[in-house]
Every structure is written in structure tokens, then in C-alpha cells.
Design a protein around this motif. Structure first.
Motif, PDB file in Angstrom:
ATOM      1  N   GLU A 246       0.829  -1.201   0.000  1.00 43.51           N
ATOM      2  CA  GLU A 246       0.000   0.000   0.000  1.00 43.51           C
ATOM      3  C   GLU A 246       0.870   1.260   0.000  1.00 43.51           C
ATOM      4  N   ARG A 247       1.947   1.248   0.754  1.00 40.90           N
ATOM      5  CA  ARG A 247       2.850   2.396   0.778  1.00 40.90           C
ATOM      6  C   ARG A 247       3.513   2.603  -0.583  1.00 40.90           C
ATOM      7  N   GLU A 319      12.223   0.724   3.506  1.00 42.72           N
ATOM      8  CA  GLU A 319      12.302   1.482   2.260  1.00 42.72           C
ATOM      9  C   GLU A 319      10.918   1.955   1.800  1.00 42.72           C
ATOM     10  N   ALA A 320       9.878   1.107   1.995  1.00 42.88           N
ATOM     11  CA  ALA A 320       8.522   1.508   1.621  1.00 42.88           C
ATOM     12  C   ALA A 320       8.061   2.692   2.464  1.00 42.88           C
ATOM     13  N   MET A 322      10.110   4.960   3.725  1.00 48.70           N
ATOM     14  CA  MET A 322      10.866   6.099   3.211  1.00 48.70           C
ATOM     15  C   MET A 322      10.238   6.637   1.930  1.00 48.70           C
ATOM     16  N   LEU A 323       9.813   5.722   1.064  1.00 50.10           N
ATOM     17  CA  LEU A 323       9.173   6.131  -0.190  1.00 50.10           C
ATOM     18  C   LEU A 323       7.883   6.887   0.088  1.00 50.10           C
ATOM     19  N   LYS A 324       7.034   6.344   0.952  1.00 49.74           N
ATOM     20  CA  LYS A 324       5.760   6.994   1.263  1.00 49.74           C
ATOM     21  C   LYS A 324       5.997   8.392   1.806  1.00 49.74           C
ATOM     22  N   LEU A 325       6.957   8.530   2.704  1.00 52.88           N
ATOM     23  CA  LEU A 325       7.300   9.826   3.297  1.00 52.88           C
ATOM     24  C   LEU A 325       7.750  10.815   2.230  1.00 52.88           C
TER      25      LEU A 325
END
Length: 387
Positions: A246-247, A319-320, A322-325
Motif C-alpha cells: 500500500e505504501r 524502504e517503503a 521512506m518512499l511513502k514519506l
């Protein structure tokens, strides 16, 4: 290390891009959103005709196949034009095909996945609670009690997008009140929305219009055993991989918004004239588009890194996050600069910048707040839990 997409993925991406330009252009997305209390069934039907509901579903279950990378390419291209309306595809893809595909029994997969792939079934997520928000586990007050032949659910969920038109709700509830830890004793249910005791009420909100978000009340709602996904009391352990998915999906939608913002900003700067020439010659505005383009590229690299890693079955939790952020803050900042570039027209409902800003603002809050994401990242680096 190769950062180029294989030919199969490039062809798919290009096909979706052409489809979006022809079938779901920005002016149509604005028209759909203006009627914010009317679910865009026409958009759902177009996704069905294009076969998009089947992306990520195995061919044996009537789908198009495709891995996480292909799903993210689809999400990005849809969001470039549709913004938050891309969730019309994404919610059922996550709550339905991804969840049934991972936790469902052979019988559940055979029954539901073909219906999802052919657009005959819509799903919604019912996780968040009014008193909890991001504190999903600590504030879980929705209770599932064992009864003859199934479970009886009582409680309330909130911000369940598209629940008012969904056929099924993906619901998490506490099924063991005596569990030692708050992430234990939770069960995942696949609840028909027409179940007696389920009441769905639409909610007003800032962005993500037209698709609708709702509160869902459960009052002695009976759910049969064959509507339990996976093993009872073990839901949180099952959910973690899909929460990462989902992220990553949010990251793809955010990147699509950045694509749309940059596209519109450049077009406007090349046409709009002021002080004797096009505004594209102004240094301050050039700096804005340079920043947006940099956000676009960094988000793209992180998205493909995460999607590729998950497609190979590797742990991508940190990492997911970090990506979402990064993606959500980049998208919202890019849309804000896009409004500034267009000036008064950026604030007008006649353009898409305000729509991109309103829709992307939510992604800094959901599916988990960026403050909580930062806490999790810091904890992964060996620092103590801060909450």
C-alpha cells in the motif's frame, strides 16, 4: 545495476499513457469531481473495459497477470490525469485482489478474483477507527466474537473510501481480548456490505472527492466462517507485506501527481504572458520547475527500487516507509508550487493544480501519518521507540 525498464514494462506504460490521454483526460476528471457526491461508475467501467482490474491477478483466475512493478506503472499513469480518482482502481486492487490473492483460501480465490478481474466486484478497506487514527492497534475497539457458524462484529470504522458502493469490506477486528500483545488476537474479515447490522454513512472531506469516504458501523453483524481471510487471530502477521504494498502504491500515485503538476506548469509557463513576454523566462518560476523535476526523478528512483525489491520477495518495510514519506511530501510541495506558478488560475477549479494539491495532502496523513513513518525509520536505525 540497470535503471531502465524492460521492453515489456515500457510497452505497458506507454499503452496506459495513451489510454489515459484518450479515455480519462484531465478535463473529464475535473467534471467527475465536480459532482462530488456521485461515485464515478463511468470511470470504473472504463477500467473494466481496459482490463485494469485484472492487473496483478493471475491468468488462471481471469486476470492479466503482472507483478508489483506493473501495478505501480499503472498507478502512476492513472494519477497523472486522475489524481485521487486513481483510487477508484487502487482500493479494490489492494483490498480485493492483493488481499484475497495473498491470504485467501483456494476456494476464496476461485470465487472472488475472477469477479474482481472483470469489474463485477468492488471492495473497500475498513481498518481505521474514530478514536485511533494511526494508532490502529492500540485503539482497536471493533470486536469480533465467536458464535455458532461464524463471528459477530460490533464497532465502528471511519474513512472507509468507496464503502457506500462496495460489495465487500476488508475489516480487521479484535477477536481475542485476552491476547498478550496488541498486535495479537486480530482477525481479518471479508464482509458483504449488505450484511444485516452494517450501516455505511458518507462523510464530507477536503479532497479525494467523488469516490466518497464513509463511516461504517457494525451492530451484531454476523460474518460466516468462510468469510474469514487466513488464520483467525493472526491478521497482523499477514497484513504486513500488503501494508508495504500500500505504501508503494501511494508512492506511485504521488509520482503520477508530480508528473501532472510538472506537465501543467510547463505548458502554462510557455503560454502565459506577462510583463512583455512568457512567464517561463522568470528565474523564480524556473527554479520552481527545476525543484519539481528533481522531486519527480528522486521519487521515481525510490519507487522503482522498492517495487523491484518487493517483486523479488525481499523485505522492503523500511524502504517503503521512506518512499511513502518522500513521495507524499514531494507531491504536495510540487502541487503547492504549481499553484504558485499558475497564480490565480492555480487556485481556480478550472485547472488541476488545486485538485492535485487537495488530493496529495491526504497522503501525508494516510495510510499512516508521516510523523509515525519518521518514528519507524528512526527505530529501524536502532533508536528507542518514541511512542
Amino acid at each position: 545495476m540497470d535503471f531502465e525498464l524492460p521492453e515489456e514494462y515500457r510497452s505497458f506504460r506507454d499503452m496506459v499513457r495513451r489510454w489515459v490521454d484518450n479515455e480519462a483526460p484531465k478535463d473529464w476528471a475535473r467534471a467527475l469531481e465536480k459532482d462530488e457526491h456521485q461515485y464515478p461508475f463511468a470511470l470504473w467501467d472504463k477500467f473494466t473495459e481496459a482490463g485494469f482490474h485484472g492487473v496483478g491477478i493471475a491468468e488462471e483466475h481471469g486476470g492479466q497477470g503482472g507483478d508489483v512493478v506493473m501495478q505501480m506503472l499503472l498507478a502512476r499513469e492513472l494519477a497523472r490525469s486522475l489524481g485521487g480518482l486513481a483510487w477508484i482502481w487502487g482500493i479494490t486492487s489492494f483490498a480485493g485482489s492483493k488481499s484475497i490473492g495473498l491470504y485467501g483460501s483456494a476456494e476464496q480465490k476461485a470465487k472472488y478474483l475472477p469477479l474482481i478481474a472483470t469489474g463485477q466486484l468492488k471492495a473497500a478497506i475498513a481498518f481505521t477507527e474514530p478514536g485511533g487514527g494511526t494508532d490502529l492497534l492500540g485503539a482497536m475497539s471493533t470486536i469480533a466474537e465467536r458464535v455458532d457458524g461464524g463471528w459477530k462484529i460490533n464497532g465502528e470504522k471511519i474513512w472507509s473510501s468507496s464503502a457506500h458502493v462496495a460489495d465487500y469490506l476488508l475489516v480487521i477486528a479484535r477477536s481475542d481480548r485476552n491476547a498478550e500483545k496488541k498486535h495479537q488476537g486480530l482477525t481479518l474479515f471479508w464482509v458483504p456490505t449488505k450484511t444485516q447490522g452494517v450501516k455505511i454513512t458518507p462523510l464530507a472531506k477536503l479532497g479525494m472527492r467523488s469516490m466518497g469516504s464513509c463511516s461504517v458501523h457494525f451492530e451484531d453483524a454476523f460474518v460466516a466462517d468462510d468469510h474469514v481471510l487466513g488464520e483467525p487471530h493472526k491478521a497482523w502477521y499477514m497484513l504486513l507485506p500488503t501494508l508495504n504494498n500500500e505504501r508503494i502504491m501511494v508512492g506511485a500515485f504521488c509520482l503520477g501527481v508530480i508528473d501532472g503538476v510538472l506537465e501543467d506548469a510547463l505548458d502554462y509557463m510557455k503560454q502565459r504572458k506577462a510583463f512583455g513576454g512568457i512567464i517561463g523566462r522568470f528565474q523564480s518560476l524556473q527554479h520552481y520547475v527545476a525543484d519539481i523535476a528533481t522531486m519527480q526523478k528522486t521519487t521515481e528512483l525510490m519507487l522503482h527500487f522498492c517495487a523491484d525489491k518487493q517483486s523479488r520477495g525481499e523485505n522492503v518495510g523500511v524502504e517503503a516507509n521512506m518512499l511513502k514519506l518522500m513521495a507524499s511530501e514531494n507531491a504536495n510541495a510540487a502541487a503547492d508550487m504549481g499553484i504558485q506558478i499558475l497564480g490565480g488560475m492555480g487556485y481556480s477549479a478550472e485547472t488541476d493544480m488545486q485538485r492535485y494539491w487537495r488530493d496529495s495532502r491526504l497522503w501525508r496523513i494516510g495510510p499512516i501519518t508521516n510523523e509515525m513513518v519518521r518514528n519507524g525509520i528512526a527505530e529501524s536505525l536502532g533508536l528507542p521507540r518514541s511512542f
